[in-house]
Design a protein around this motif. Sequence first.
Motif, PDB file in Angstrom:
ATOM      1  N   GLY A  97       0.816  -1.213   0.000  1.00  0.00           N
ATOM      2  CA  GLY A  97       0.000   0.000   0.000  1.00  0.00           C
ATOM      3  C   GLY A  97       0.843   1.254   0.000  1.00  0.00           C
ATOM      4  O   GLY A  97       1.919   1.310   0.599  1.00  0.00           O
ATOM      5  N   VAL A  98       0.351   2.289  -0.652  1.00  0.00           N
ATOM      6  CA  VAL A  98       1.053   3.569  -0.688  1.00  0.00           C
ATOM      7  C   VAL A  98       0.927   4.285   0.648  1.00  0.00           C
ATOM      8  O   VAL A  98       1.864   4.934   1.109  1.00  0.00           O
ATOM      9  N   PHE A  99      -0.208   4.165   1.296  1.00  0.00           N
ATOM     10  CA  PHE A  99      -0.458   4.879   2.539  1.00  0.00           C
ATOM     11  C   PHE A  99      -0.185   3.954   3.723  1.00  0.00           C
ATOM     12  O   PHE A  99      -0.889   2.974   3.937  1.00  0.00           O
ATOM     13  N   GLY A 100       0.861   4.274   4.474  1.00  0.00           N
ATOM     14  CA  GLY A 100       1.253   3.457   5.616  1.00  0.00           C
ATOM     15  C   GLY A 100       2.332   2.453   5.289  1.00  0.00           C
ATOM     16  O   GLY A 100       3.085   2.046   6.173  1.00  0.00           O
ATOM     17  N   GLY A 101       2.399   2.026   4.041  1.00  0.00           N
ATOM     18  CA  GLY A 101       3.378   1.016   3.670  1.00  0.00           C
ATOM     19  C   GLY A 101       4.334   1.449   2.587  1.00  0.00           C
ATOM     20  O   GLY A 101       5.002   0.611   1.970  1.00  0.00           O
ATOM     21  N   ASN A 102       4.418   2.768   2.331  1.00  0.00           N
ATOM     22  CA  ASN A 102       5.360   3.191   1.293  1.00  0.00           C
ATOM     23  C   ASN A 102       6.786   3.190   1.839  1.00  0.00           C
ATOM     24  O   ASN A 102       7.020   3.190   3.047  1.00  0.00           O
ATOM     25  N   LEU A 103       7.737   3.165   0.938  1.00  0.00           N
ATOM     26  CA  LEU A 103       9.137   2.991   1.320  1.00  0.00           C
ATOM     27  C   LEU A 103       9.627   4.111   2.226  1.00  0.00           C
ATOM     28  O   LEU A 103      10.396   3.876   3.170  1.00  0.00           O
ATOM     29  N   GLY A 104       9.173   5.338   1.965  1.00  0.00           N
ATOM     30  CA  GLY A 104       9.595   6.461   2.789  1.00  0.00           C
ATOM     31  C   GLY A 104       9.180   6.301   4.238  1.00  0.00           C
ATOM     32  O   GLY A 104       9.953   6.592   5.161  1.00  0.00           O
TER      33      GLY A 104
END
Length: 204
Positions: A97-104
């Motif tokens: 997921g992009v929200f909560g699980g993005n690399l940053g």
Amino acid sequence: MRSLLTARGLHASVTGDAVMVELRCGEQVITTAGVAGDDLRWSARAGETAVYDSPADDGLAADFPAPDVFADVDMVLVADAVACYAVEAERGTDLTGVFGGNLGQVLERAFQAHGITARHEGSIGVSNVEIDLPDGTLVHIWDAGHESTGLPAADYIRFGAVHLTPTDGGDDRETHIPLTRTGSLWGDLAVLIHAVKGLYAAVS
């Protein structure tokens, strides 16, 4: 190895030739050592997930020449890789997921565990994670395969990192940070943390 893992707040026990880490979410991470030349080299697995493979075993090249990983450093790297994996597994992070699980965001949490503040706004438009060093210089980190850290961590390819030093002319001088690749996000993250901590020590 058990003492290194317990020092990172993990519940580790020796089982035969392996050291097993039991996570609060029910997962287990198994670390094992194999002989490579005159040294022991470590690997770690959580089921089918590769958490760490010694760079000496994989022979993966760095983007820029990096020093060999010696056996004592290898032990630290595998312990840090397991700790990074444990943080996200125990919080139930959806790495797709992009929200909560993005690399940053994964980078932010990993560095925070080492007392280092890494800044990332969580947007897919943000390409770098920034870290301020005590001497006023900066470290920029990104996924060199995607040119971003705002994408899902599950899509990670390889880290790129530079050390930025301000100059009198107004342009920052860039020095590439050599990073040995391990073949997994968690191992590469441990290598990255080790490199940034080395810069901290050098400028402090």
